[in-house]
Design a protein around this motif. Structure first.
Motif, PDB file in Angstrom:
ATOM      1  N   ILE A 176       0.865  -1.185   0.000  1.00  0.00           N
ATOM      2  CA  ILE A 176       0.000   0.000   0.000  1.00  0.00           C
ATOM      3  C   ILE A 176       0.895   1.225   0.000  1.00  0.00           C
ATOM      4  O   ILE A 176       1.822   1.325   0.819  1.00  0.00           O
ATOM      5  CB  ILE A 176      -0.919  -0.001   1.238  1.00  0.00           C
ATOM      6  N   ASP A 359      15.230 -10.942   0.045  1.00  0.00           N
ATOM      7  CA  ASP A 359      15.283  -9.492   0.183  1.00  0.00           C
ATOM      8  C   ASP A 359      16.633  -8.960  -0.311  1.00  0.00           C
ATOM      9  O   ASP A 359      17.658  -9.605  -0.114  1.00  0.00           O
ATOM     10  CB  ASP A 359      15.091  -9.124   1.667  1.00  0.00           C
TER      11      ASP A 359
ATOM     12  N   GLU B  19      -1.667  -1.650   7.327  1.00  0.00           N
ATOM     13  CA  GLU B  19      -2.356  -1.025   6.191  1.00  0.00           C
ATOM     14  C   GLU B  19      -3.197   0.175   6.632  1.00  0.00           C
ATOM     15  O   GLU B  19      -3.170   1.232   5.993  1.00  0.00           O
ATOM     16  CB  GLU B  19      -3.257  -2.052   5.497  1.00  0.00           C
ATOM     17  N   GLN B  33       4.131   3.475   3.482  1.00  0.00           N
ATOM     18  CA  GLN B  33       4.271   2.187   2.792  1.00  0.00           C
ATOM     19  C   GLN B  33       3.881   1.113   3.802  1.00  0.00           C
ATOM     20  O   GLN B  33       4.354   1.154   4.934  1.00  0.00           O
ATOM     21  CB  GLN B  33       5.760   2.046   2.457  1.00  0.00           C
ATOM     22  N   ALA B  34       2.987   0.205   3.431  1.00  0.00           N
ATOM     23  CA  ALA B  34       2.664  -0.922   4.303  1.00  0.00           C
ATOM     24  C   ALA B  34       2.739  -2.192   3.486  1.00  0.00           C
ATOM     25  O   ALA B  34       2.225  -2.234   2.374  1.00  0.00           O
ATOM     26  CB  ALA B  34       1.268  -0.766   4.893  1.00  0.00           C
ATOM     27  N   PHE B  35       3.397  -3.194   4.048  1.00  0.00           N
ATOM     28  CA  PHE B  35       3.464  -4.469   3.328  1.00  0.00           C
ATOM     29  C   PHE B  35       3.646  -5.628   4.294  1.00  0.00           C
ATOM     30  O   PHE B  35       4.197  -5.474   5.368  1.00  0.00           O
ATOM     31  CB  PHE B  35       4.579  -4.460   2.268  1.00  0.00           C
ATOM     32  N   PHE B  38       5.789 -11.518   2.971  1.00  0.00           N
ATOM     33  CA  PHE B  38       5.061 -12.272   1.964  1.00  0.00           C
ATOM     34  C   PHE B  38       5.176 -13.773   2.174  1.00  0.00           C
ATOM     35  O   PHE B  38       6.249 -14.270   2.448  1.00  0.00           O
ATOM     36  CB  PHE B  38       5.613 -11.918   0.585  1.00  0.00           C
ATOM     37  N   GLY B  39       4.085 -14.451   1.981  1.00  0.00           N
ATOM     38  CA  GLY B  39       4.150 -15.901   2.072  1.00  0.00           C
ATOM     39  C   GLY B  39       2.761 -16.496   2.164  1.00  0.00           C
ATOM     40  O   GLY B  39       1.777 -15.762   2.209  1.00  0.00           O
ATOM     41  N   PRO B  40       2.694 -17.828   2.163  1.00  0.00           N
ATOM     42  CA  PRO B  40       1.374 -18.453   2.281  1.00  0.00           C
ATOM     43  C   PRO B  40       0.768 -18.085   3.635  1.00  0.00           C
ATOM     44  O   PRO B  40       1.488 -18.017   4.637  1.00  0.00           O
ATOM     45  CB  PRO B  40       1.675 -19.954   2.213  1.00  0.00           C
ATOM     46  N   ARG B  61      12.720  -0.542  -0.841  1.00  0.00           N
ATOM     47  CA  ARG B  61      11.859  -1.714  -1.008  1.00  0.00           C
ATOM     48  C   ARG B  61      12.368  -2.888  -0.197  1.00  0.00           C
ATOM     49  O   ARG B  61      11.997  -4.022  -0.464  1.00  0.00           O
ATOM     50  CB  ARG B  61      11.771  -2.085  -2.487  1.00  0.00           C
ATOM     51  N   GLU B  62      13.261  -2.628   0.753  1.00  0.00           N
ATOM     52  CA  GLU B  62      13.731  -3.729   1.591  1.00  0.00           C
ATOM     53  C   GLU B  62      12.840  -3.831   2.825  1.00  0.00           C
ATOM     54  O   GLU B  62      12.096  -2.906   3.144  1.00  0.00           O
ATOM     55  CB  GLU B  62      15.200  -3.497   1.990  1.00  0.00           C
ATOM     56  N   LYS B  63      12.937  -4.977   3.496  1.00  0.00           N
ATOM     57  CA  LYS B  63      12.185  -5.142   4.742  1.00  0.00           C
ATOM     58  C   LYS B  63      12.750  -4.201   5.807  1.00  0.00           C
ATOM     59  O   LYS B  63      13.776  -3.574   5.593  1.00  0.00           O
ATOM     60  CB  LYS B  63      12.302  -6.589   5.237  1.00  0.00           C
TER      61      LYS B  63
END
Lengths: 391, 182
Positions: A176, A359, B19, B33-35, B38-40, B61-63
């Motif tokens: 987002i 990453d 979010e 930015q919220a993310f 990622f994963g199942p 764009r890194e964690k």
């Protein structure tokens, strides 16, 4: 003047496909599908988008359906990623050879195995030669703008080719962030209704996709290749139009702090932003480093690229996919070929990173810089290195 | 730029928390930015979500490896280690726990600025379910500011519709009941 919203990038992509008045969306609705198609199906079901949503049984069928609908004169969109793109493979060539202006968002993800749903560029690098126009978005705003631009270019009577807009899976699709969504009127003014020069019509029957005997196949392929090469000027022209209408400027190749840079990173997609931050950090330490981003991947903007790297002694080319059996990733391989043809000889260091969702950090760019500097000083050829491998 | 790492378990809404914060910050005109990690999706498994809020455009764009704030939605995650990883020495830990600040510090090994609220209890009482994501936003806003409390109302309404008010009440209760020790 549009509105600034916080939106998941996938949803922004779907919204903008709606603003572009897509007539048909044909897509496989489950893994490895994205929220792009999920949201489009909602938009159609809720009556917000007057389009035909065709939930087909595979990506092979999705692209086949797109070919049919585009041939019938409908503005056609689809989205896929990873194994889904691989399953489309044979139909992708057909879409290009039939000169159909399909627009597809490719949420770039790895290919199995091992089974992986995460981000890299393995899927699209396996589809380099499909004959489509291919762009790479760096952030959500670019996804929005490149999607509008894709329809405009694809449907231009001087082009008539499909366009793939690449956006990194998860790293962009699931984030987002603030995005400026243009108004409907603005998009309508930029992108008029699709008027195909020819289409399937029962009143005026024509044949599409006929056999190319050896007497004509080569000429057909040549015509296709020339069309793709010639699209370059139209792509630039419509980016200029976009700057005028929407106030955002796009170039085939973007540069960042390259003016006095001895060393230049070459990146594609969302990695570009992290690279820029790493470049800023290194600049603070007095290191003359810059960055070149490849936004237009096909047709490859040769002259723009050569101009962008003209002053650099060392290039650090970042690949997000492997080319097993060759000591370089696909992007570096292409660029080396290009440099050789142009008689340019900067030192090329090549790294593969961010495979399958690993990453990639600012610190790693600094490490890549240091490794490249050492290798360049030694003067010995450097084979492709994979970053961050656990030994 | 402020970086926040959310720790929860699958199904507790850590991603939704991040979010909602990003949406509220963007609505305020900020960059955010919220993310997710990622994963199942696996219900009950430890998950992380990430949030950046800045006055300037964010080009990363890194964690998040060195957060300014860590928010823990599930009390059982405090003692499992990891929540304090990379947390800046001057940073803030915001935890859901029925224990007091001293005990929470003992559990997770972080001795800096700590905010604690019994969000599970508040969520049970206000929402009828032990889902603490919106409740913990009250604690986060109290402890770290980041955005105006009122700014979270609109995204909350949009996301939760009919049950938005209950979530808003839980969030406000947590805001007033959070105990912060420097």
């Amino acid at each position: 003047m549009g509105r600034r919203v916080g939106l998941e990038v996938s949803l922004a992509c779907a919204e903008v496909v709606g603003l572009c008045n897509a007539d048909v969306v044909a897509a496989y609705p489950i893994t490895p599908q994205t929220h792009i198609v999920e949201h489009l199906s909602e938009m159609v079901a809720d009556g917000h988008l007057d389009a035909e949503f065709v939930p087909v049984e595979s990506e092979h069928s999705a692209m086949s359906c797109c070919v049919g609908s585009s041939a019938a004169g409908a503005r056609t969109f689809t989205s896929t990623s990873s194994q889904g793109l691989a399953l489309m493979h044979e139909i992708l060539f057909i879409a290009a050879s039939l000169r159909l202006p399909i627009v597809m968002a490719v949420a770039n993800r790895s290919l199995s195995g091992p089974i992986s749903i995460w981000n890299d560029h393995s899927d699209i690098m396996a589809e380099r030669d499909i004959g489509w126009i291919q762009t790479f978005a760096e952030n959500g705003q670019e996804v929005v703008d490149l999607t509008i631009h894709a329809f405009k270019v694809a449907e231009d009577s001087r082009v008539c080719l499909p366009v793939a807009v690449n956006l990194d899976g998860f790293i962009l699709t699931h984030v987002i962030e603030p995005i400026e969504l243009p108004d409907k009127e603005e998009v309508d003014a930029y992108l008029p209704a699709f008027e195909p020069s020819q289409s399937l019509d029962t009143a005026n029957p024509i044949s599409m996709g006929i056999v190319g005997m050896p007497e004509i196949y080569t000429e057909a392929k040549k015509a296709n290749a020339v069309a793709l090469e010639d699209s370059y000027e139209v792509i630039k022209e419509h980016w200029a139009g976009m700057a005028e209408k929407f106030g955002r400027t796009y170039k085939p190749i973007e540069t960042y702090r390259t003016d006095d840079a001895d060393t230049v990173f070459v990146t594609m997609g969302s990695l570009g932003e992290t690279t820029m931050s790493a470049v800023d950090q290194m600049r603070e330490d007095g290191i003359n480093v810059g960055q070149v981003r490849i936004r237009l991947w096909r047709p490859f903007p040769v002259e723009d690229f050569m101009e962008a790297i003209a002053g650099a002694k060392t290039l650090i080319v970042i690949d997000r996919a492997l080319s097993p059996g060759l000591p370089a990733g696909p992007v570096a391989t292409e660029l080396r070929g290009l440099l050789y043809a142009k008689g340019a000889s900067p030192y090329v260091a090549n790294f593969v990173c961010g495979l399958g969702g690993r990453d990639v950090t600012r610190a790693q760019f600094i490490e890549m810089y240091q490794t490249a500097q050492k290798a360049a000083a030694s003067g010995e050829e450097m084979t492709c290195q994979m970053v961050g491998v656990k030994e | 730029m402020i970086e926040v790492r959310f720790h929860g378990r699958g199904g507790q809404g850590a991603v939704t928390s991040a979010e909602l914060m990003a949406l509220a910050a963007i609505e305020e005109g900020k960059f955010a930015q919220a993310f997710p990690s990622f994963g199942p999706e696996r219900r009950g498994a430890p998950v992380q979500a990430f949030l950046r809020i800045s006055e300037e455009p964010i080009r990363l764009r890194e964690k998040i490896y060195e957060p300014d704030v860590v928010l823990v939605l599930d009390p059982s995650l405090l003692a499992t280690g990891g929540v304090k990883n990379g947390l800046k020495p001057g940073g803030t830990l915001v935890a859901n726990s029925s224990k007091d600040v001293t005990e929470v510090r003992g559990e997770c090994g972080f001795n800096g600025r700590t905010a604690v609220v019994d969000a599970s209890k508040i969520a049970e009482e206000e929402l009828g379910v032990p889902i603490t994501n919106t409740t913990m936003l009250g604690a986060l806003l109290k402890a770290a500011g980041l955005i105006d409390l009122a700014s979270i109302k609109a995204p909350l309404d949009h996301r939760f519709g009919k049950i938005a008010e209950k979530n808003w009440n839980a969030l406000n209760r947590a805001y007033s009941e959070t105990v912060i020790e420097e």
